[in-house]
Design an enzyme around this catalytic site. Sequence first.
Site, short mmCIF file in Angstrom:
data_model
loop_
_atom_site.label_atom_id
_atom_site.label_comp_id
_atom_site.label_asym_id
_atom_site.label_seq_id
_atom_site.Cartn_x
_atom_site.Cartn_y
_atom_site.Cartn_z
N CYS A 463 0.79 -1.21 0.00
CA CYS A 463 0.00 0.00 0.00
C CYS A 463 0.84 1.28 0.00
O CYS A 463 0.51 2.25 -0.68
CB CYS A 463 -0.98 0.01 1.15
SG CYS A 463 -0.20 -0.26 2.74
N HIS A 515 -2.34 0.55 7.13
CA HIS A 515 -2.59 0.92 5.74
C HIS A 515 -2.08 2.33 5.48
O HIS A 515 -1.90 3.11 6.40
CB HIS A 515 -4.10 0.82 5.46
CG HIS A 515 -4.43 0.82 4.01
ND1 HIS A 515 -3.91 -0.12 3.14
CD2 HIS A 515 -5.23 1.60 3.26
CE1 HIS A 515 -4.37 0.11 1.93
NE2 HIS A 515 -5.18 1.16 1.98
N ASP A 531 -7.65 5.87 -2.61
CA ASP A 531 -6.82 4.75 -2.17
C ASP A 531 -6.37 3.97 -3.39
O ASP A 531 -7.12 3.18 -3.95
CB ASP A 531 -7.61 3.85 -1.23
CG ASP A 531 -6.70 2.83 -0.58
OD1 ASP A 531 -5.50 2.79 -0.93
OD2 ASP A 531 -7.18 2.08 0.29
#
Lengths: 733, 354
Positions: A463, A515, A531
């Site tokens: 991520c 995250h 995202d």
Amino acid sequence: MIFFNNKTKKSSSGTLGKVNVSFCLSRKNAWLLWLCQCLNIAVIALELSTWMLAIISLSLAWQALLLHNSRDRVKTRKKVSTVKHLSQRQHNHHKKQQASIVSPIILGIFALLGCIAIAITAKEVGILASMVHLLCFSYVLKAFELKARRDFYQLLLLGLFVLASSLIFRQDLVFSFITLILLVINLSVLLHFFSSEKTFASNIKVMTVILGQSAILAVVLFLVFPRLSPFWQMPRAKSAETGLSDTVKPGDIANLSRSTKLAFRADFGQQAIPNYSQLYWRAMVLEDFDGRQWTRIKAAPKNSAKASASNTFSVNLNGSDIVPLNYQITVEPSFQKYLFALAPAIASNEGNDIRAKSDYTLMSSKIITQAKSYQLSSFLSLPLALELSEHSRTVNLHYPEGSNPRLEQMALQLQHNYPEPQARAQAVLSRINQQNYSYTLQPPLLINNSLDQFFFDTQAGFCVHYASAFTFIMRASGIPARLVTGYLGGEFNGTNTGDKLSDKGHLSIYQYDAHAWSEIWVQGKGWVRVDPTGAVDPERVNSGWSNELLQQQSNLNNELFSLYQLKNIALLNILRLQFDILDYQWTKWVIGFNSKQQYNLLKHWFGKMASWKFALIIAIALVISMVMLMLFLHLLNRSKSKKKPLAKWQLVYQKSLGQLAKQGIVKPAAMTVNNFSKQVREQYPELAIVFTRLSVSYNRLCYQTLAKDEQLKLTLTMQQQYQDFCQTLKKQP
Amino acid sequence: MPQTPNIVDTVQASQQSITAILNKIESVVLGKPKECRLALACLLAQGHLLIEDLPGMGKTTLAHVLATTLGLSYQRTQFTNDLLPADVVGFSIFDKESNRFELHKGPIFNQVVLADEINRASPKTQSALLEAMAEQQVSIDGITHELPLPFFVIATQNPLFHAGTYPLPESQLDRFMMRLSLGFPDLKAEKKILLNTAQRTNQTTRDNTAANGGVIEQEELIAMQDAVTQINVSNDVIEYIIALSHVSRRAYSSHSNVTHSTQTNTQVNDAEINCKPLSPRASKALLQAAKAMAFIDNRDYVLPDDVQAVFYVVCQHRLEMQPSQQLGASHINDNSVANQILKSVDVLNPLGHS
């Protein structure tokens, strides 16, 4: 401690030679003690530095060797000469004693060296850790000089201290339970010393029962004992904890994802839990990028902070028609200051200890060393910061030029192709989605954390890789963008009735849920969350970890019971979830029970009162319970020894004995009254008559069967005789 | 208490006789007033007496004079290693004239049996005395015969290291209430002994004792024995005796039942005394002997002093791990087990109440 010391003093004064000279643990006891030491050290081992662990294990091994040798010695001795009598056995004991005692000089030198080493490293590891080191060190060394019973007690007490100090570092349910078991074992070793004829197992049983009984007292003290902050405070353990940090390089969070430790829990009460993809737990906003890593800006200018503060307030006022999402968060100790929230949120118990920051993150004023709970209200549909100050615009557009030339070039091209910011962002996302990008926990190594290399060559990452690359592209193309770290999702634990509205339970968010994502600022919409991970691995964003990732994780972790295996075996998973509920309750009710909750509880019981009244009540309760305890002990003692009340004449005689003792004549206990009066007659002829009279009366009262009135008369006479005796004594020079 | 005046009177009335008896005994056994009193106390407490000493120390004389002074029938039996049980208790013999078995009573059918040098006989013969001493009856050929009352066995023995001695079995040793030892006379007494012997060179001992005769009658002795049993004993004294016996049992009870014995208030705390435990029979004997001492001392109640006075002679032979092997070991010395036990118990607070 005092209690024990007293006891040993008493016993050693009575049986002076015996205890001091030939104190010797039986072999079984010695081994038990050794084992107990090993266990106690094992509990705290994680907090000790390697060199200390080495010293400790060396010492324990040495101890074991000594114990083993002593056994051999006894054995050979027995073989050579059949043990005949007590004297022989004592001799053996003596030998054994000698074998298990190391020269005090060597021990002293060793101890001194150890202390110096601890002192030297103290600066590095911190005062608390060095104190723990010292405690463990002394605990291990003390075992070498068990010369008297007192030493044995001290060793056991040290063991208890070690156990207690291990609780400073961890307080979760499993660990507390282990500590409790060890406490039982420690105390059983003590009990076994006194009742060695019973098996150790039965002693453990007895000890468990005793501890169970005393648990009531513990609960009462837990509830009412005043938690005055200067005294009632956990020492701050500075520990290398897993968690988010305020600098993030690509690849950082992948390490974090290996950890199955709990980060925090969220309890939504009766409210519906938002969708998984809504659960972006915001922790930190990283705005400063130096080409390699993202950093949080330390001190924002004051005026902007003020402005943003008014921002949050206006949000609340405007959104009064929107139903807020209320929930409670219980954070595990992270040894950081940041807190978690679904932005935008306001903390309902906002005050001294929680600060809302301009970037919609929450901060605790103190480092979180203990589980901490706070109540939040979130307005998920509200936009963040519709106005962007000049300062933050420049900050969020800044990037080191030339650090990632290929990305910059691409950004310029995008800027040209898509003038609309959101379309531009969408373009990047679709590129990620369509091209051969992969989401993996084991990204290939990047040279100098180059984003170029990731985005164009390796195309595999986690991520943070995607979020940083995306944010970089956005900045380079002229859109204010920033990196946000936190946690995504969480595991629901509770009764799932199918109907979302009546779900009851809590979300557990683990470290592997960590995250990172991006935010871009769009005119009229404020900060919009983007995202990029969703583009490469939609499952991660919508429902959590894909099986593939879990597999990867379990391979990486190499653990016997990895999360992947656990989640795959249904029964184990249920157990795990059940345990998680238990652990949550533990954290919520036991560890989270602070002075405020105590106050609330007492308020609930006694109604609202001034705090000084509470203090008074608690103080009185304490005093009363102490008095009750004393009374109870007193009664216990009395019923044990059936205290015989002394008769009047006995008191009088004892008094006269006391008077004589002042003069230097002490009656040996085994001497009869008559013989003593003879002795007095020889030493103090002046006293002879009075004291003999007194003695005769005493003898008659004590041993002759007299009628009641006769007894009374004689008692009076005896008192008169005592007066005479005292007067004669006074006349004495 | 209703019998209190009664017992007081009896005690007072008996004093004259007691003084007379003591005077008589002391006039024969010279220079040993303490031992004489103990021996008399033993008989008043209805116990059997064992006198242990070297040959020629006056054992037999003491036994003899005791028997005669109390006006009892006595017979002396010299125990040797070939003495058979039948020689002591008696045997049945076929009478041709009456054509049936007739009992020939042995020397045991006397009120005082003087078993001289008892440890020279074989254990079998020694055991023949057992039933007689315990039950005051003997069985010959399956018929039980009552022995005349009062019945005493006064035995003498040589120290065990002497040639040709068998140690008395413990069971029998336990049946003797006291074991006395006379010891050497002091200078003055020895001089007197020598002078006395010179005076009556041609008189035999028999003449001597016969001339002495009894001081009291049998009935009076029985009355005195009854009075002794009625002497008052206070609770404190009972506790004192219990504490004493508990100390001796500590080595045995410490494994199973620590509760009470550890509470006896002791000075020599845990230092274990190496001894055999005292049986309840021993504590009974101790109490009885103490009562007799109190009686002799003209008191109707027992003092711890009485207990202490008789403790050594009553208990030492029951406490010893091994029979004394040395000369004079049976004399009171400070290191004896009995004295250690005495020293370890607080007189005023025997059971350690605090």
